[in-house]
Write a protein that holds these residues in place. Sequence first.
Motif, mmCIF file in Angstrom:
data_model
loop_
_atom_site.group_PDB
_atom_site.id
_atom_site.type_symbol
_atom_site.label_atom_id
_atom_site.label_comp_id
_atom_site.label_asym_id
_atom_site.label_seq_id
_atom_site.Cartn_x
_atom_site.Cartn_y
_atom_site.Cartn_z
ATOM 1 N N GLY A 18 60.210 26.603 -51.833
ATOM 2 C CA GLY A 18 59.706 25.422 -51.145
ATOM 3 C C GLY A 18 58.735 24.595 -51.960
ATOM 4 O O GLY A 18 58.282 23.545 -51.508
ATOM 5 N N ALA A 19 58.410 25.035 -53.172
ATOM 6 C CA ALA A 19 57.463 24.301 -54.018
ATOM 7 C C ALA A 19 58.069 22.983 -54.488
ATOM 8 O O ALA A 19 59.264 22.902 -54.776
ATOM 9 C CB ALA A 19 57.060 25.135 -55.226
ATOM 10 N N GLN A 20 57.213 21.974 -54.556
ATOM 11 C CA GLN A 20 57.574 20.704 -55.175
ATOM 12 C C GLN A 20 56.970 20.742 -56.574
ATOM 13 O O GLN A 20 55.769 20.997 -56.717
ATOM 14 C CB GLN A 20 57.003 19.539 -54.383
ATOM 15 C CG GLN A 20 57.526 19.448 -52.975
ATOM 16 C CD GLN A 20 56.808 18.376 -52.173
ATOM 17 O OE1 GLN A 20 55.964 17.658 -52.674
ATOM 18 N NE2 GLN A 20 57.151 18.290 -50.908
ATOM 19 N N VAL A 21 57.785 20.517 -57.585
ATOM 20 C CA VAL A 21 57.347 20.699 -58.966
ATOM 21 C C VAL A 21 57.673 19.456 -59.793
ATOM 22 O O VAL A 21 58.809 18.969 -59.766
ATOM 23 C CB VAL A 21 58.042 21.925 -59.607
ATOM 24 C CG1 VAL A 21 57.557 22.137 -61.024
ATOM 25 C CG2 VAL A 21 57.825 23.180 -58.761
ATOM 26 N N ALA A 41 52.729 27.826 -49.847
ATOM 27 C CA ALA A 41 52.296 29.182 -50.193
ATOM 28 C C ALA A 41 50.884 29.205 -50.799
ATOM 29 O O ALA A 41 50.244 30.248 -50.822
ATOM 30 C CB ALA A 41 53.291 29.812 -51.166
ATOM 31 N N PHE A 42 50.389 28.059 -51.269
ATOM 32 C CA PHE A 42 49.052 27.990 -51.867
ATOM 33 C C PHE A 42 47.945 27.863 -50.822
ATOM 34 O O PHE A 42 46.780 28.068 -51.136
ATOM 35 C CB PHE A 42 48.945 26.800 -52.819
ATOM 36 C CG PHE A 42 49.801 26.903 -54.054
ATOM 37 C CD1 PHE A 42 50.185 28.113 -54.589
ATOM 38 C CD2 PHE A 42 50.225 25.741 -54.690
ATOM 39 C CE1 PHE A 42 50.961 28.186 -55.735
ATOM 40 C CE2 PHE A 42 50.993 25.799 -55.840
ATOM 41 C CZ PHE A 42 51.367 27.031 -56.364
ATOM 42 N N ARG A 43 48.312 27.512 -49.596
ATOM 43 C CA ARG A 43 47.293 27.279 -48.570
ATOM 44 C C ARG A 43 46.414 28.518 -48.380
ATOM 45 O O ARG A 43 46.905 29.627 -48.235
ATOM 46 C CB ARG A 43 47.939 26.884 -47.247
ATOM 47 C CG ARG A 43 46.924 26.333 -46.252
ATOM 48 C CD ARG A 43 47.570 25.674 -45.048
ATOM 49 N NE ARG A 43 48.548 24.642 -45.327
ATOM 50 C CZ ARG A 43 48.249 23.396 -45.714
ATOM 51 N NH1 ARG A 43 47.001 23.025 -45.888
ATOM 52 N NH2 ARG A 43 49.214 22.518 -45.928
ATOM 53 N N GLY A 44 45.098 28.299 -48.435
ATOM 54 C CA GLY A 44 44.137 29.377 -48.249
ATOM 55 C C GLY A 44 43.872 30.213 -49.486
ATOM 56 O O GLY A 44 43.059 31.133 -49.451
ATOM 57 N N LYS A 45 44.538 29.886 -50.580
ATOM 58 C CA LYS A 45 44.356 30.633 -51.828
ATOM 59 C C LYS A 45 43.420 29.865 -52.758
ATOM 60 O O LYS A 45 43.374 28.640 -52.742
ATOM 61 C CB LYS A 45 45.696 30.852 -52.510
ATOM 62 C CG LYS A 45 46.708 31.595 -51.656
ATOM 63 C CD LYS A 45 47.453 32.587 -52.463
ATOM 64 C CE LYS A 45 48.457 33.436 -51.738
ATOM 65 N NZ LYS A 45 48.420 33.568 -50.332
ATOM 66 N N ARG A 47 42.072 28.458 -56.433
ATOM 67 C CA ARG A 47 42.787 27.823 -57.549
ATOM 68 C C ARG A 47 43.290 28.902 -58.522
ATOM 69 O O ARG A 47 44.416 28.821 -59.018
ATOM 70 C CB ARG A 47 41.851 26.847 -58.265
ATOM 71 C CG ARG A 47 42.537 25.994 -59.278
ATOM 72 C CD ARG A 47 43.291 24.828 -58.702
ATOM 73 N NE ARG A 47 42.418 23.927 -57.973
ATOM 74 C CZ ARG A 47 42.811 23.200 -56.933
ATOM 75 N NH1 ARG A 47 44.050 23.238 -56.529
ATOM 76 N NH2 ARG A 47 41.978 22.422 -56.307
ATOM 77 N N VAL A 48 42.468 29.908 -58.772
ATOM 78 C CA VAL A 48 42.881 30.994 -59.680
ATOM 79 C C VAL A 48 44.108 31.709 -59.118
ATOM 80 O O VAL A 48 45.067 31.982 -59.851
ATOM 81 C CB VAL A 48 41.717 31.980 -59.923
ATOM 82 C CG1 VAL A 48 42.196 33.228 -60.647
ATOM 83 C CG2 VAL A 48 40.602 31.317 -60.716
ATOM 84 N N GLN A 49 44.108 32.017 -57.828
ATOM 85 C CA GLN A 49 45.254 32.682 -57.217
ATOM 86 C C GLN A 49 46.506 31.809 -57.280
ATOM 87 O O GLN A 49 47.603 32.312 -57.542
ATOM 88 C CB GLN A 49 44.937 33.035 -55.757
ATOM 89 C CG GLN A 49 43.912 34.136 -55.607
ATOM 90 C CD GLN A 49 43.456 34.305 -54.163
ATOM 91 O OE1 GLN A 49 43.203 33.322 -53.463
ATOM 92 N NE2 GLN A 49 43.337 35.549 -53.731
ATOM 93 N N GLN A 50 46.332 30.512 -57.073
ATOM 94 C CA GLN A 50 47.469 29.592 -57.157
ATOM 95 C C GLN A 50 48.063 29.601 -58.563
ATOM 96 O O GLN A 50 49.284 29.687 -58.737
ATOM 97 C CB GLN A 50 47.030 28.175 -56.781
ATOM 98 C CG GLN A 50 46.625 28.020 -55.341
ATOM 99 C CD GLN A 50 46.033 26.658 -55.035
ATOM 100 O OE1 GLN A 50 46.150 25.714 -55.832
ATOM 101 N NE2 GLN A 50 45.381 26.531 -53.888
ATOM 102 N N HIS A 51 47.203 29.539 -59.566
ATOM 103 C CA HIS A 51 47.679 29.536 -60.951
ATOM 104 C C HIS A 51 48.343 30.862 -61.289
ATOM 105 O O HIS A 51 49.367 30.886 -61.993
ATOM 106 C CB HIS A 51 46.528 29.223 -61.905
ATOM 107 C CG HIS A 51 46.089 27.794 -61.827
ATOM 108 N ND1 HIS A 51 45.381 27.177 -62.836
ATOM 109 C CD2 HIS A 51 46.248 26.847 -60.866
ATOM 110 C CE1 HIS A 51 45.134 25.925 -62.501
ATOM 111 N NE2 HIS A 51 45.640 25.709 -61.301
#
Length: 77
Positions: A18-21, A41-45, A47-51
Amino acid sequence: MPMNPGDIADLIKEGIPGAQVVIRDLAGDGDHYAAEVVAEAFRGKSRVQQHQMVYGALKGRMGGELHALALQTSAPD
């Protein structure tokens, strides 16, 4: 061997459904890219966790086939 920007986007989309890239080649050499990744999927994470999620989706290619990737990550508005 340099990576194709389409391959980078495909790996990220496969690893983060579902990511837009959007991938941009920064130097024209196939080794230095910028990626903008927007995913629920990044919601609530952090920046380090997202990366970390993006790097995980690249399946060990960072530092090898893919020399440099500047990341901008976020959850959708």
